[in-house]
Scaffold this motif. Sequence first.
Motif, PDB file in Angstrom:
ATOM      1  N   GLN A   1       0.813  -1.049  -0.017  1.00 18.48           N
ATOM      2  CA  GLN A   1      -0.168   0.256  -0.048  1.00 18.48           C
ATOM      3  C   GLN A   1       0.975   1.081   0.055  1.00 18.48           C
ATOM      4  O   GLN A   1       0.357   2.496   0.079  1.00 18.48           O
ATOM      5  CB  GLN A   1      -0.995   0.013   1.117  1.00 18.48           C
ATOM      6  CG  GLN A   1      -1.900  -1.163   1.260  1.00 18.48           C
ATOM      7  CD  GLN A   1      -2.834  -1.570   2.676  1.00 18.48           C
ATOM      8  OE1 GLN A   1      -2.267  -0.555   3.526  1.00 18.48           O
ATOM      9  NE2 GLN A   1      -3.440  -2.211   2.666  1.00 18.48           N
TER      10      GLN A   1
ATOM     11  N   GLY B   1       2.531   7.213   0.899  1.00 15.60           N
ATOM     12  CA  GLY B   1       1.303   6.721   0.381  1.00 15.60           C
ATOM     13  C   GLY B   1       0.492   5.875   1.354  1.00 15.60           C
ATOM     14  O   GLY B   1       0.630   6.708   2.543  1.00 15.60           O
TER      15      GLY B   1
ATOM     16  N   THR C   1      -3.406   3.506   2.460  1.00 13.55           N
ATOM     17  CA  THR C   1      -4.666   2.931   2.137  1.00 13.55           C
ATOM     18  C   THR C   1      -5.453   3.846   1.234  1.00 13.55           C
ATOM     19  O   THR C   1      -6.082   3.368   0.213  1.00 13.55           O
ATOM     20  CB  THR C   1      -5.340   2.366   3.263  1.00 13.55           C
ATOM     21  OG1 THR C   1      -4.289   1.614   4.208  1.00 13.55           O
ATOM     22  CG2 THR C   1      -6.174   1.211   2.815  1.00 13.55           C
TER      23      THR C   1
ATOM     24  N   SER D   1      -3.609   6.561  -2.764  1.00 15.70           N
ATOM     25  CA  SER D   1      -3.277   5.692  -3.995  1.00 15.70           C
ATOM     26  C   SER D   1      -2.336   6.456  -4.929  1.00 15.70           C
ATOM     27  O   SER D   1      -1.601   6.175  -5.461  1.00 15.70           O
ATOM     28  CB  SER D   1      -4.397   5.162  -4.750  1.00 15.70           C
ATOM     29  OG  SER D   1      -5.224   6.127  -5.146  1.00 15.70           O
ATOM     30  N   GLN D   2      -2.713   7.980  -4.924  1.00 19.65           N
ATOM     31  CA  GLN D   2      -2.091   8.704  -5.801  1.00 19.65           C
ATOM     32  C   GLN D   2      -1.006   9.592  -4.997  1.00 19.65           C
ATOM     33  O   GLN D   2      -0.574  10.586  -5.545  1.00 19.65           O
ATOM     34  CB  GLN D   2      -2.922   9.596  -6.481  1.00 19.65           C
ATOM     35  CG  GLN D   2      -3.887   8.780  -7.622  1.00 19.65           C
ATOM     36  CD  GLN D   2      -4.592   9.687  -8.264  1.00 19.65           C
ATOM     37  OE1 GLN D   2      -4.095  10.652  -9.313  1.00 19.65           O
ATOM     38  NE2 GLN D   2      -5.689   9.585  -8.200  1.00 19.65           N
TER      39      GLN D   2
END
Length: 623
Positions: free
Chosen positions: A177, A192, A194, A197-198
Motif C-alpha cells: 500500500q 502513500g 490505504t 493511492s496517488q
Amino acid sequence: MAGLHLSSILPNPNRRTLAFIFLTALLCLLSYLLGIYQNSRSSLPSPLPAHRAAADCLLRPLPRPPSSAGADLDFLPHHYAATALPPLPDGDLPPIPFCAHNFTDYCPCQDPTRERRFPMHNLEHRERHCPAPDERVRCRIPRPEGYRTPLPWPASRDRAWFANVPSKRLSIAKAEQNWVRVEGNWLVFPGGGTSFSQGVKWYVDQMAKLFPLKSGEVRTVLDIGCGVASFGGHLLDYNILTMSVAPRDVHEAQVQFALERGLPAMLGVLSVHKLPYPSRSFDMVHCARCLIQWAGFDGLYLLEIDRVLRPGGYWVLSGPPIHWKRLYKGWQRKPQDLQAEQNAIEDLARRLCWKKVSEKDTIAVWRKPTNHLHCSKKSKILKSPPFCEGTDLDFAWYKKIELCITPLPKVEVAEDVAGGSLEKWPRRLNAAPPRITAGSIKGITVKTFYQDNQIWNQRVVHYEAYLSSLKEGKYRNIMDMNAGLGGFAAAMSKYPVWVMNVIPADGTNNTLGIIYERGLIGTYMNWCEAFSTYPRTYDLIHADGLLSMYINKCDIVDILLEMDRILRPEGAVIIRDHVDVVVKTKRVAEQLRWQSRIVHSEKGPFHPEKLLIVDNSIAASAN
C-alpha cells in the motif's frame, strides 16, 4: 535592618564565593554604566542600550566560582527555606539496572499482555490500562541492537534507520500500500497509504480545493487512525499541526514510526473514554479508512468528534462508505450495506446540526455550526441527542463518552462564534485566547498572559546557553510536562520543533483549552502513570515545577524512569524547580547515569529556583 549583611542571608558564607558574587555584580554595574556612556556619545556606535547591556550581563551563564575542590556550585538545601522531602540516604546510590531485551518497546499503559484482561467490546482492551504500583518495573528500557542517532528534521520525514524501529510486521504488511518500505538499512516513507493511492500530496491538494487549508483558519488537526502519519506530515507544508492518533494494534509500531519521523503522534483509540483533549480544541478532525463505526453505538463516536471540534470546525471522512457506488466491489462490500451506512452517518450529522460542505470522489466534508442558537431550537424536530450537563465540559481524563451533545457557550445573535472567534495562524499564537478574554479561568487575565509570554521568551534565551544543540536543530520532538499557558512552546516556535504540551490532570488550572486556542497541541496526563507513547520518542523534555507538584503523590524515581523511557538516548532534559527538589532529583539522575548538572535559573544565584540540565549527548560523544 542596621545589622543586615550577606552572612545573615547565606549561612556560613565562603569568602571566595562572596568575593565572586561581589565581582559579578560589579561587572554588571560597569556594563550598565558603559552602555549609558556609549549612548551619550553620538560618535561611538552603541552595541546595546544600557538596560539591554545589564540584562545581557545578568542572563549570561555565570562562570564557576573559585573553589579549592573544583566542585560544582554549592546548592545545598540548607541555603534556602526547606521543602518537606523524604531524607536521602548517605553515600552513592546504586545505578538502576536495564530491563530485559524483550522490554525494548515497552509501553506500560498499552502493554499487549495486560490488554487481554479487558473486554474487547468497543475496543476497550486497546485503551490505557496502566499497571498497579506493585506491578511496575523499576528498570531502564534498553535500546534495540544497532540503534543509531535519528536523522535531523526535515530529512527524518522521508526516511529513518530500520534498526531504530525494527518492525518487520508493519513494513512488510504495508509495503504493497506504499506506506513504508525497507531499502537496505533504511525505512523509506513515500507518502502513500490505504487512501492515498496517488500519494498523500495529491490527496491533501484535493482536500484544499474543498475548504480553506492555506488561509490560516485551520491550524490544529486530529487524525484518527493515522497510520504512519504521512497525512499530518504533509499538512506541515500548510503550517497545519496534526495530532496523529492510533492504537497499538496488529501493526504495532504505527505511532512509533510517526514519532521517529519527527511527526506529532500518540497512542489512543476511540472507545469507552473521552479522548484526552478539551472540548472545542481542533479545527479539523480527519479519518481516512480508519474503520470506525461512526453510526454505531447510537452515534457515540461522532458525538465525541463533535465535542473536540471547535465551532465552525471541519470533519473529513474518506474511504468507506463515501463514493460507494463506484468502489464497493474493490471494498468487497455489499452496496446496500454501504448505502445504509452512509445514510446513517448523514442522518446523525444532521441531528448534530452539521452542514455538509462537499463530497468529491472519496472525500466528504462536514462543518460544525459556529453556535447552537438555532440547533437548540431544532433539536426536538431533528430528534437530536440531548445536550450534556455539567460545569467542566473541557475535562476529559478517564471520563466516559456520554450520549449527549456537548453544548457550546451561549451567544446572543446567530452571527456570533460560540466561545469567541480565533485569529488566523500565525497571529493566533500570541493573541490573547478567547478563554482568557472571557475570564473563564480564575486568576488568568490578558495581562498575566502577555507577562507569561515575556517570561518564557527570557527563559528560553537562558536555556540556549546550556543546550547549544537547540540552535543546531538537533531537537525535533519536545515534551513540556507541565505546560501552563503554552508559553514555553510559543517561545520555542522559532526553532524547527513541535511541542507536546501536557497539562497534569490533577493540577490546579485546566489550561489545555487555552493552549489549543493558541494553535498548539497537547494532552491531559497524570504523571504517576506512564505516557501514551513508545520508548525513545522525544529529544527534549521540559519539566517546570512538576516534581514539586507530584512529590507527595508518587515517587520521583518512577517519574524520572518514565522520562528516561521516552527520552532518546542522546536526548536532553530541563528540570526547573525549587533547589531542594532539584538536589534530590540530581541524585536520581546519577542512578540513571544521566549527564547532569545544577545551574542557576535566569533569576540569578539568590533565587531558590534552580535548573537541572541533562545533556546525554555529552556521554554519547565521550563514548
